[in-house]
Design a protein around this motif. Structure first.
Motif, mmCIF file in Angstrom:
data_model
loop_
_atom_site.group_PDB
_atom_site.id
_atom_site.type_symbol
_atom_site.label_atom_id
_atom_site.label_comp_id
_atom_site.label_asym_id
_atom_site.label_seq_id
_atom_site.Cartn_x
_atom_site.Cartn_y
_atom_site.Cartn_z
ATOM 1 N N CYS A 65 2.476 -10.170 -8.949
ATOM 2 C CA CYS A 65 2.567 -11.588 -9.318
ATOM 3 C C CYS A 65 1.156 -12.056 -9.681
ATOM 4 O O CYS A 65 0.208 -11.795 -8.943
ATOM 5 C CB CYS A 65 3.107 -12.411 -8.152
ATOM 6 S SG CYS A 65 3.000 -14.191 -8.443
ATOM 7 N N TRP A 77 -0.127 -14.762 -9.386
ATOM 8 C CA TRP A 77 -0.652 -15.724 -8.419
ATOM 9 C C TRP A 77 -0.798 -15.104 -7.035
ATOM 10 O O TRP A 77 -1.790 -15.327 -6.353
ATOM 11 C CB TRP A 77 0.265 -16.951 -8.326
ATOM 12 C CG TRP A 77 0.389 -17.648 -9.622
ATOM 13 C CD1 TRP A 77 1.462 -17.659 -10.469
ATOM 14 C CD2 TRP A 77 -0.618 -18.428 -10.278
ATOM 15 N NE1 TRP A 77 1.180 -18.383 -11.589
ATOM 16 C CE2 TRP A 77 -0.078 -18.870 -11.498
ATOM 17 C CE3 TRP A 77 -1.917 -18.800 -9.941
ATOM 18 C CZ2 TRP A 77 -0.805 -19.664 -12.388
ATOM 19 C CZ3 TRP A 77 -2.632 -19.583 -10.820
ATOM 20 C CH2 TRP A 77 -2.081 -20.005 -12.028
ATOM 21 N N CYS A 78 0.208 -14.362 -6.596
ATOM 22 C CA CYS A 78 0.261 -13.908 -5.204
ATOM 23 C C CYS A 78 -0.203 -12.473 -5.025
ATOM 24 O O CYS A 78 -0.339 -12.009 -3.893
ATOM 25 C CB CYS A 78 1.678 -14.038 -4.660
ATOM 26 S SG CYS A 78 2.362 -15.683 -4.861
ATOM 27 N N HIS A 134 8.916 -14.995 -9.413
ATOM 28 C CA HIS A 134 8.624 -14.665 -8.018
ATOM 29 C C HIS A 134 9.464 -15.574 -7.122
ATOM 30 O O HIS A 134 8.960 -16.505 -6.487
ATOM 31 C CB HIS A 134 7.129 -14.821 -7.751
ATOM 32 C CG HIS A 134 6.723 -14.230 -6.443
ATOM 33 N ND1 HIS A 134 5.461 -14.349 -5.931
ATOM 34 C CD2 HIS A 134 7.436 -13.507 -5.529
ATOM 35 C CE1 HIS A 134 5.411 -13.737 -4.750
ATOM 36 N NE2 HIS A 134 6.591 -13.226 -4.485
ATOM 37 N N CYS A 144 6.024 -17.681 -4.815
ATOM 38 C CA CYS A 144 5.495 -18.918 -5.398
ATOM 39 C C CYS A 144 6.461 -19.555 -6.400
ATOM 40 O O CYS A 144 6.208 -20.651 -6.882
ATOM 41 C CB CYS A 144 4.150 -18.642 -6.061
ATOM 42 S SG CYS A 144 4.251 -17.522 -7.476
HETATM 43 ZN ZN LIG Z 1 3.921 -15.376 -6.709
#
Ligand SMILES: [Zn+2]
Lengths: 184, 89
Positions: free
Chosen positions: B6, B8-9, B59, B63
């Motif tokens: 991901c 972001w994560c 995701h 998120c």
């Molecule tokens: Zn994420």
């Protein structure tokens, strides 16, 4: 006035050597959506006493705890009974800007898992690396714990706040007790 | 289980994600002008390469963001994770 019953009211807290599990019911939770680059985000940070965490997977403590949920989304967590005040404080700070402020206090309850065995216990059902080097105090994540969606926040001293949907809370508690059998 | 990056994560278990199919499938400028066959092609026809394939993923248990990444369909290796929004104009 109706009596409020928390999702885990029927369960006894666990307190053993190396492991503590307890519900912290009725925490104020406000979901916040804002453009992190906007002046409004800075104003919201001022209103909370701490800048909105910009780094993914981190949380910070101001007047309330502010958890990163996404690149434009945070969860503000405070003591019980503060939703109305917190919501109006955030709305005032946001002014006319495009900001979403939503009271979601009833959505989740909070389970505190602490003690030297806390990481071992959560690792039974969580794929994240919970080692302090990777997931130390100040880290948070939305992920799955025993297939239930949770928000996980690491605190000082190996303690974790597990925020779980109210309807999943009893299941997760039962799973925690089962997974903890070897530590009790 | 695949570890999907991901943007972001970071890398997370495949079970946390929802698959969104081929990326960069543009919504028709004027859907009403399309014949049934052209509309069906837009809805149902997708590439099926052996090799690099740009895909949309969400995701869902994390998120909750959509993103695009490139997966090699023969090796399941990922490259080019991007948080950039899908441009369909
Ligand atoms: Zn994420």
């Amino acid at each position: 006035m109706a009596e409020r019953v928390s999702p885990l009211a029927g369960f006894e807290p666990v307190s053993a050597e190396g492991l503590r599990i307890a519900e912290v019911p009725f925490l104020t939770q406000v979901n916040l959506r804002a453009d992190p680059e906007s002046p409004a985000a800075a104003a919201l940070g001022d209103a909370l006493g701490v800048p909105l965490p910009a780094e993914p997977g981190t949380w910070a403590r101001g007047d309330a705890d502010v958890l990163w949920l996404g690149p434009d989304e945070w969860l503000v967590v405070g003591p019980p009974g503060g939703a109305a005040e917190l919501e109006s404080r955030l709305r005032k700070a946001a002014g006319e800007a495009r900001v979403g402020v939503t009271d979601v206090s009833a959505q989740r309850t909070t389970v505190l898992v602490g003690g030297s065995r806390s990481r071992d216990l959560l690792a039974h059902g969580c794929a994240l690396d919970l080692h302090p080097r990777m997931f130390g105090p100040g880290r948070c994540a939305q992920t799955s714990l025993a297939r239930a969606q949770v928000v996980l926040a690491a605190r000082e001293g190996g303690e974790f706040a597990v925020l779980v949907r109210s309807s999943f809370a009893a299941y997760l508690w039962a799973w925690l007790l089962d997974a903890a059998a070897e530590y009790l | 289980m695949l570890l999907i990056p991901c943007p972001w994560c970071g890398p997370r278990d495949e079970a946390e994600f929802h698959y969104g199919g081929q990326a960069h499938v543009a919504y028709p400028d004027d859907p009403a002008a399309l014949s049934d066959e052209e509309w069906a092609r837009y809805l149902f026809f997708r590439d099926n390469p052996k090799g690099r394939f740009a895909e949309r993923w969400s995701h869902a248990a994390g998120c909750r963001r959509w993103f695009t990444l490139t997966r090699d369909t023969s090796t399941n290796t990922f490259t080019n994770t991007s948080a950039a929004p899908e441009v369909t104009a």
